[in-house]
Design a protein around this motif. Structure first.
Motif, PDB file in Angstrom:
ATOM      1  N   ILE A 186       0.836  -1.203   0.000  1.00  0.00           N
ATOM      2  CA  ILE A 186       0.000   0.000   0.000  1.00  0.00           C
ATOM      3  C   ILE A 186       0.871   1.253   0.000  1.00  0.00           C
ATOM      4  O   ILE A 186       0.623   2.211  -0.740  1.00  0.00           O
ATOM      5  N   LEU A 187       1.916   1.255   0.825  1.00  0.00           N
ATOM      6  CA  LEU A 187       2.797   2.424   0.866  1.00  0.00           C
ATOM      7  C   LEU A 187       3.478   2.658  -0.477  1.00  0.00           C
ATOM      8  O   LEU A 187       3.626   3.804  -0.922  1.00  0.00           O
ATOM      9  N   LYS A 188       3.874   1.592  -1.135  1.00  0.00           N
ATOM     10  CA  LYS A 188       4.531   1.739  -2.436  1.00  0.00           C
ATOM     11  C   LYS A 188       3.569   2.339  -3.461  1.00  0.00           C
ATOM     12  O   LYS A 188       3.948   3.218  -4.238  1.00  0.00           O
ATOM     13  N   ARG A 189       2.322   1.885  -3.441  1.00  0.00           N
ATOM     14  CA  ARG A 189       1.326   2.420  -4.380  1.00  0.00           C
ATOM     15  C   ARG A 189       1.008   3.879  -4.079  1.00  0.00           C
ATOM     16  O   ARG A 189       0.873   4.704  -4.990  1.00  0.00           O
ATOM     17  N   ALA A 190       0.879   4.199  -2.792  1.00  0.00           N
ATOM     18  CA  ALA A 190       0.564   5.577  -2.403  1.00  0.00           C
ATOM     19  C   ALA A 190       1.726   6.516  -2.722  1.00  0.00           C
ATOM     20  O   ALA A 190       1.519   7.671  -3.104  1.00  0.00           O
ATOM     21  N   HIS A 191       2.936   6.029  -2.564  1.00  0.00           N
ATOM     22  CA  HIS A 191       4.128   6.831  -2.879  1.00  0.00           C
ATOM     23  C   HIS A 191       4.187   7.096  -4.379  1.00  0.00           C
ATOM     24  O   HIS A 191       4.439   8.237  -4.814  1.00  0.00           O
ATOM     25  N   ALA A 192       3.954   6.058  -5.175  1.00  0.00           N
ATOM     26  CA  ALA A 192       3.967   6.224  -6.630  1.00  0.00           C
ATOM     27  C   ALA A 192       2.848   7.157  -7.085  1.00  0.00           C
ATOM     28  O   ALA A 192       3.038   7.978  -8.000  1.00  0.00           O
ATOM     29  N   ALA A 193       1.674   7.043  -6.438  1.00  0.00           N
ATOM     30  CA  ALA A 193       0.543   7.898  -6.805  1.00  0.00           C
ATOM     31  C   ALA A 193       0.843   9.363  -6.509  1.00  0.00           C
ATOM     32  O   ALA A 193       0.504  10.252  -7.305  1.00  0.00           O
ATOM     33  N   MET A 194       1.494   9.639  -5.380  1.00  0.00           N
ATOM     34  CA  MET A 194       1.850  11.021  -5.062  1.00  0.00           C
ATOM     35  C   MET A 194       2.875  11.565  -6.048  1.00  0.00           C
ATOM     36  O   MET A 194       2.746  12.703  -6.533  1.00  0.00           O
ATOM     37  N   SER A 195       3.886  10.772  -6.371  1.00  0.00           N
ATOM     38  CA  SER A 195       4.910  11.216  -7.316  1.00  0.00           C
ATOM     39  C   SER A 195       4.293  11.549  -8.672  1.00  0.00           C
ATOM     40  O   SER A 195       4.593  12.584  -9.268  1.00  0.00           O
ATOM     41  N   LYS A 196       3.420  10.666  -9.145  1.00  0.00           N
ATOM     42  CA  LYS A 196       2.772  10.872 -10.443  1.00  0.00           C
ATOM     43  C   LYS A 196       1.871  12.108 -10.425  1.00  0.00           C
ATOM     44  O   LYS A 196       1.903  12.931 -11.353  1.00  0.00           O
ATOM     45  N   THR A 197       1.074  12.233  -9.371  1.00  0.00           N
ATOM     46  CA  THR A 197       0.145  13.372  -9.263  1.00  0.00           C
ATOM     47  C   THR A 197       0.906  14.679  -9.149  1.00  0.00           C
ATOM     48  O   THR A 197       0.573  15.669  -9.826  1.00  0.00           O
ATOM     49  N   LEU A 198       1.936  14.713  -8.305  1.00  0.00           N
ATOM     50  CA  LEU A 198       2.701  15.936  -8.102  1.00  0.00           C
ATOM     51  C   LEU A 198       3.411  16.364  -9.386  1.00  0.00           C
ATOM     52  O   LEU A 198       3.414  17.551  -9.739  1.00  0.00           O
ATOM     53  N   ASP A 199       3.996  15.418 -10.100  1.00  0.00           N
ATOM     54  CA  ASP A 199       4.688  15.745 -11.354  1.00  0.00           C
ATOM     55  C   ASP A 199       3.723  16.319 -12.386  1.00  0.00           C
ATOM     56  O   ASP A 199       4.037  17.294 -13.075  1.00  0.00           O
ATOM     57  N   ALA A 200       2.527  15.706 -12.476  1.00  0.00           N
ATOM     58  CA  ALA A 200       1.539  16.178 -13.449  1.00  0.00           C
ATOM     59  C   ALA A 200       1.044  17.576 -13.101  1.00  0.00           C
ATOM     60  O   ALA A 200       0.917  18.446 -13.987  1.00  0.00           O
ATOM     61  N   LEU A 201       0.779  17.829 -11.828  1.00  0.00           N
ATOM     62  CA  LEU A 201       0.284  19.142 -11.410  1.00  0.00           C
ATOM     63  C   LEU A 201       1.380  20.201 -11.513  1.00  0.00           C
ATOM     64  O   LEU A 201       1.111  21.354 -11.861  1.00  0.00           O
TER      65      LEU A 201
END
Length: 345
Positions: A186-201
Motif C-alpha cells: 500500500i505504501l509503495k502504491r501511495a508513494h507512486a501515486a503522489m509522485s505521479k500526481t505531483l509531477d503532473a500538477l
C-alpha cells in the motif's frame, strides 16, 4: 407358446417398466434436489462473513470447511456435480472469498474459479501525518505487517526511495487490498501515486510562483491542508502564503509550529511555543519548513500551484471552520481582536 410363458414375459416387462419408472422418478427427484441446492442461498449469518481457501485446497476440503462453518449442509456429492457442471473442478483459486446474503453455491464456485477474492479498502486521510498513517496501517484488517520493525529510513529504502523524508510523500486516497498483502504494498502504491500526481500538477502550475521545485510545492500544500478543510478557502490561503514568500515575510503559520513541537504538543499552543525556535517554526524562521508537515490531498496540491490572486496577507479563524482575510496588519489586528479575543467593535 404356452399361456404360462406369455404371462411370465408380460410380468417381466411390467417389472422392467416399474424399475424404469422408479429410476426416472429417482433421477427427476435427484435433479430437482440438485437444482434446488445449486440455486438456494447459502446459510450466511452475518455481514462480512467469508471463507478462506488455503493454497492447494481440494474441492472436498473446501466443502468440508463450508460444512464446518455451517454455511452449507448439502452432501459433498452435490458440490462435486455442480463443479463438474460448471467445469470448474480443479480450477478453484486460493484466497479469501466474501459470503453475502443471497449468495448461492453456483455463485460461490464461480467466484472461486474466477479468483474474485475478497477486497478490503484502506483510506489515507487528507492531512494525516506520516506517523498517523503508520498507526492506521498497523490496525488494518488482514494486512501483513512488514514495516512495523523498520525505522523511517529503512522503510523508505524498502520503497525504493532511499534518502527521502517520508512526510507528505503518500497520496491520500482509498487503496484496495486482499488478505495477505503487505503494508509495504500500500505504501509503495501511495508513494507512486503522489509522485505521479505531483509531477503532473507541477507541469501545469501557474507561472512565476516562488517555488523552486515540486517538493517545495508539496511542502506548501501540506501547510494549506492543515490550515483549512474548506475547499473554497484553499486557493485563498495558498495565495496568502505565496504573497508572503514573494515579499520575504515570515509565514507565521501555527500548524508548522505544532509539527515542530512533536510529541510535546498537548492540544494547545502558547505564546512561548511561537518564540521557541525549531526547524519548523515559521514565526522564527523565514521561508518554507524543511519538509511537509502532513499528507496533502490533491485539492491542496492544486491550490498551492494555482493560488488565488489579490492583496491578502493575513487570515484568522472565525471559530466555525472558516477564516476572515485581510490585506493590512491594522485590519488583521481588528479581526484577531474580534474573532479570537471576542472584542468586536
Amino acid at each position: 407358446m404356452s399361456r404360462r410363458k406369455t404371462k411370465g414375459r408380460a410380468l417381466a416387462r411390467g417389472l422392467v417398466l416399474l424399475l424404469l419408472l422408479a429410476l426416472a422418478g429417482a433421477l427427476a427427484y435427484g435433479w430437482r434436489e440438485f437444482s434446488s441446492f445449486s440455486e438456494a442461498p447459502l446459510n450466511v449469518q452475518a455481514q462480512g462473513q467469508s471463507i478462506d481457501v488455503g493454497r492447494g485446497s481440494s474441492l472436498k476440503e473446501i466443502v468440508a470447511q463450508l460444512r464446518a462453518q455451517g454455511i452449507t449442509a448439502a452432501h459433498p456429492l452435490y458440490w462435486r456435480l455442480l463443479a463438474e457442471q460448471l467445469r470448474v473442478a480443479g480450477r478453484l483459486h486460493a484466497g479469501e472469498y466474501a459470503l453475502s446474503a443471497g449468495m448461492t453455491p453456483r455463485d460461490l464456485l464461480s467466484n472461486m474459479a474466477a479468483g474474485k477474492v475478497m477486497q478490503r479498502n484502506f483510506t489515507i486521510v487528507d492531512g494525516w501525518s506520516f506517523r498517523e498513517l503508520r498507526q492506521a496501517l498497523g490496525k488494518a484488517d488482514k494486512l501483513r505487517q512488514d514495516s512495523a520493525a523498520l525505522d523511517e529510513a529503512q522503510l523508505m529504502d524498502k520503497l525504493g526511495a532511499a534518502g527521502e523524508a517520508p512526510e507528505g510523500r503518500f497520496l491520500p486516497e482509498t487503496y484496495a487490498y486482499v488478505k495477505g498483502d503487505s503494508d509495504l504494498d500500500i505504501l509503495k502504491r501511495a508513494h507512486a501515486a503522489m509522485s505521479k500526481t505531483l509531477d503532473a500538477l507541477w507541469a501545469q502550475r501557474d507561472k512565476d510562483l516562488p517555488l523552486a521545485s515540486p517538493y517545495e510545492a508539496l511542502i506548501l500544500a501540506s501547510i494549506v491542508e492543515k490550515e483549512t478543510g474548506r475547499a473554497d478557502e484553499r486557493p485563498r490561503i495558498a495565495g496568502v502564503f505565496v504573497r508572503r514568500l514573494r515579499t520575504h515575510m515570515l509565514l507565521q503559520t501555527d500548524p508548522t509550529v505544532i509539527y515542530g513541537m512533536g510529541e510535546s504538543y498537548a492540544g494547545n499552543i502558547h505564546r512561548s511555543d511561537l518564540t521557541t525556535d525549531t526547524p519548523y517554526n515559521t514565526y522564527t524562521r523565514a521561508g518554507l519548513p524543511p519538509t511537509p508537515i502532513a499528507l496533502p490531498g490533491k485539492p491542496a496540491l492544486e491550490a498551492a500551484l494555482h493560488p488565488s490572486g489579490g492583496s491578502e496577507l493575513y487570515f484568522v479563524a472565525r471559530g466555525d471552520g472558516s477564516h476572515v482575510f485581510s490585506s493590512t496588519l491594522e485590519e488583521h489586528n481588528r479581526n484577531v481582536a474580534c474573532y479570537q479575543l471576542k472584542r468586536c467593535q
